[in-house]
Scaffold this motif. Sequence first.
Motif, PDB file in Angstrom:
ATOM      1  N   ARG A  44       0.820  -1.206   0.000  1.00 25.60           N
ATOM      2  CA  ARG A  44       0.000   0.000   0.000  1.00 25.60           C
ATOM      3  C   ARG A  44       0.864   1.271   0.000  1.00 25.60           C
ATOM      4  O   ARG A  44       0.718   2.162   0.831  1.00 25.60           O
ATOM      5  CB  ARG A  44      -0.981  -0.007   1.169  1.00 25.60           C
ATOM      6  CG  ARG A  44      -1.717  -1.315   1.305  1.00 25.60           C
ATOM      7  CD  ARG A  44      -2.840  -1.276   2.294  1.00 25.60           C
ATOM      8  NE  ARG A  44      -4.041  -0.673   1.689  1.00 25.60           N
ATOM      9  CZ  ARG A  44      -5.216  -0.576   2.319  1.00 25.60           C
ATOM     10  NH1 ARG A  44      -5.342  -1.029   3.550  1.00 25.60           N
ATOM     11  NH2 ARG A  44      -6.243  -0.025   1.716  1.00 25.60           N
ATOM     12  N   THR A 103       1.862   7.283   1.016  1.00 27.32           N
ATOM     13  CA  THR A 103       0.741   6.418   1.379  1.00 27.32           C
ATOM     14  C   THR A 103      -0.384   7.271   1.959  1.00 27.32           C
ATOM     15  O   THR A 103      -0.165   7.959   2.961  1.00 27.32           O
ATOM     16  CB  THR A 103       1.160   5.357   2.408  1.00 27.32           C
ATOM     17  OG1 THR A 103       2.157   4.505   1.846  1.00 27.32           O
ATOM     18  CG2 THR A 103      -0.040   4.506   2.828  1.00 27.32           C
ATOM     19  N   PRO A 104      -1.571   7.238   1.342  1.00 26.60           N
ATOM     20  CA  PRO A 104      -2.722   7.928   1.943  1.00 26.60           C
ATOM     21  C   PRO A 104      -3.188   7.188   3.192  1.00 26.60           C
ATOM     22  O   PRO A 104      -3.047   5.965   3.295  1.00 26.60           O
ATOM     23  CB  PRO A 104      -3.793   7.866   0.842  1.00 26.60           C
ATOM     24  CG  PRO A 104      -3.044   7.538  -0.413  1.00 26.60           C
ATOM     25  CD  PRO A 104      -1.889   6.695   0.022  1.00 26.60           C
ATOM     26  N   GLU A 152      -8.302  10.614   6.645  1.00 28.18           N
ATOM     27  CA  GLU A 152      -7.654  11.610   5.792  1.00 28.18           C
ATOM     28  C   GLU A 152      -6.254  11.860   6.321  1.00 28.18           C
ATOM     29  O   GLU A 152      -6.068  12.196   7.483  1.00 28.18           O
ATOM     30  CB  GLU A 152      -8.436  12.926   5.785  1.00 28.18           C
ATOM     31  CG  GLU A 152      -7.798  13.993   4.917  1.00 28.18           C
ATOM     32  CD  GLU A 152      -8.503  15.335   4.988  1.00 28.18           C
ATOM     33  OE1 GLU A 152      -8.134  16.232   4.223  1.00 28.18           O
ATOM     34  OE2 GLU A 152      -9.424  15.476   5.829  1.00 28.18           O
ATOM     35  N   THR A 184      -4.811   3.628   3.376  1.00 31.93           N
ATOM     36  CA  THR A 184      -6.034   3.456   2.603  1.00 31.93           C
ATOM     37  C   THR A 184      -5.762   3.908   1.183  1.00 31.93           C
ATOM     38  O   THR A 184      -4.668   4.362   0.862  1.00 31.93           O
ATOM     39  CB  THR A 184      -7.195   4.272   3.207  1.00 31.93           C
ATOM     40  OG1 THR A 184      -8.414   3.915   2.549  1.00 31.93           O
ATOM     41  CG2 THR A 184      -6.971   5.770   3.057  1.00 31.93           C
ATOM     42  N   GLY A 185      -6.753   3.797   0.314  1.00 28.97           N
ATOM     43  CA  GLY A 185      -6.613   4.342  -1.034  1.00 28.97           C
ATOM     44  C   GLY A 185      -6.688   3.294  -2.116  1.00 28.97           C
ATOM     45  O   GLY A 185      -6.618   2.082  -1.870  1.00 28.97           O
ATOM     46  N   ASP A 186      -6.836   3.785  -3.315  1.00 30.29           N
ATOM     47  CA  ASP A 186      -6.890   2.977  -4.529  1.00 30.29           C
ATOM     48  C   ASP A 186      -5.532   3.062  -5.196  1.00 30.29           C
ATOM     49  O   ASP A 186      -5.163   4.115  -5.732  1.00 30.29           O
ATOM     50  CB  ASP A 186      -7.996   3.535  -5.436  1.00 30.29           C
ATOM     51  CG  ASP A 186      -8.045   2.841  -6.788  1.00 30.29           C
ATOM     52  OD1 ASP A 186      -7.456   1.757  -6.920  1.00 30.29           O
ATOM     53  OD2 ASP A 186      -8.667   3.406  -7.712  1.00 30.29           O
ATOM     54  N   GLY A 199      -5.968   6.496  -8.737  1.00 28.36           N
ATOM     55  CA  GLY A 199      -5.842   6.722  -7.302  1.00 28.36           C
ATOM     56  C   GLY A 199      -4.673   7.614  -6.958  1.00 28.36           C
ATOM     57  O   GLY A 199      -4.757   8.445  -6.042  1.00 28.36           O
ATOM     58  N   ARG A 200      -3.570   7.470  -7.698  1.00 30.34           N
ATOM     59  CA  ARG A 200      -2.390   8.312  -7.429  1.00 30.34           C
ATOM     60  C   ARG A 200      -2.660   9.765  -7.801  1.00 30.34           C
ATOM     61  O   ARG A 200      -2.268  10.688  -7.068  1.00 30.34           O
ATOM     62  CB  ARG A 200      -1.178   7.781  -8.218  1.00 30.34           C
ATOM     63  CG  ARG A 200       0.080   8.657  -8.073  1.00 30.34           C
ATOM     64  CD  ARG A 200       0.514   8.753  -6.622  1.00 30.34           C
ATOM     65  NE  ARG A 200       1.654   9.628  -6.445  1.00 30.34           N
ATOM     66  CZ  ARG A 200       1.585  10.945  -6.243  1.00 30.34           C
ATOM     67  NH1 ARG A 200       0.404  11.547  -6.188  1.00 30.34           N
ATOM     68  NH2 ARG A 200       2.684  11.652  -6.071  1.00 30.34           N
ATOM     69  N   GLU A 256      -5.565  11.259  -7.835  1.00 30.27           N
ATOM     70  CA  GLU A 256      -6.488  11.800  -6.846  1.00 30.27           C
ATOM     71  C   GLU A 256      -5.784  12.070  -5.524  1.00 30.27           C
ATOM     72  O   GLU A 256      -6.088  13.053  -4.836  1.00 30.27           O
ATOM     73  CB  GLU A 256      -7.657  10.842  -6.624  1.00 30.27           C
ATOM     74  CG  GLU A 256      -8.676  11.319  -5.596  1.00 30.27           C
ATOM     75  CD  GLU A 256      -9.199  12.719  -5.876  1.00 30.27           C
ATOM     76  OE1 GLU A 256      -9.424  13.473  -4.893  1.00 30.27           O
ATOM     77  OE2 GLU A 256      -9.381  13.089  -7.052  1.00 30.27           O
ATOM     78  N   ALA A 257      -4.817  11.229  -5.152  1.00 32.40           N
ATOM     79  CA  ALA A 257      -4.049  11.467  -3.922  1.00 32.40           C
ATOM     80  C   ALA A 257      -3.281  12.779  -4.026  1.00 32.40           C
ATOM     81  O   ALA A 257      -3.198  13.549  -3.052  1.00 32.40           O
ATOM     82  CB  ALA A 257      -3.089  10.308  -3.670  1.00 32.40           C
ATOM     83  N   SER A 300      -5.742  15.624  -3.605  1.00 32.66           N
ATOM     84  CA  SER A 300      -6.167  15.707  -2.206  1.00 32.66           C
ATOM     85  C   SER A 300      -5.089  16.347  -1.339  1.00 32.66           C
ATOM     86  O   SER A 300      -5.391  17.117  -0.425  1.00 32.66           O
ATOM     87  CB  SER A 300      -6.501  14.304  -1.687  1.00 32.66           C
ATOM     88  OG  SER A 300      -6.858  14.324  -0.329  1.00 32.66           O
TER      89      SER A 300
END
Length: 215
Positions: free
Chosen positions: A93, A112-113, A117, A163-165, A170-171, A173-174, A177
Amino acid sequence: MNVLAQLATALAGLGLAVTLLVLNLWRATLFLFPSRVRVEPDAPGDQMNLPEVLAPLEAQLKALGFVALGSHEEKTPLRRAALSYDYAHPGERVFATLHEGAQGTPRLYFLTPLAPEGFVITAGYRRPALDIPGKYRSGGLEEATPERLFRAHLKRLEGVSPTGDFTWEGRVEAGRSWYRGLGQKEIRRQNLTGLLWTVAALAIVASAFLGGRGR
């Protein structure tokens, strides 16, 4: 002081102010508006145009079990878009990102998210340490090998909830964020000096203008 000397002094001051603005205005803008950094996908993993200088780090990442996701660009106001090259180790992860630093220096960091949050970020270059218990851990190990850096990152994940995709989407979006939320404190710490130099440059311009009107 004669008129020519006064003019020369004023021009020198304005030249200094312009130089300071060119070097620091984008940093001041980033300090004030960190959420305006645009993060967009660039190319999928099988189509990434990886710079040659990053190839040795990519090989070491793949040896650690990372797979290529794709590249993304980050566009800071008043700056050209910068490309980053992303990888993931879904089992652990962890995202890995390669990019070029100053003068084309190869750089690597792991990300790593966290749930609900938060982020853990471990960089292979100088990065000021920042720790918000349970929500945010950021720091660097200068000149560490990718394997050593990866192990350090995994150790820093102890006691938190990853957590996270762990996909290309996903990367991206991380990254978005991070700029919208917890990354803003770190951005402001990194760019405070740029804001102060920008204010100083504007003060020089204002002083020259007001001084000229007063004569």
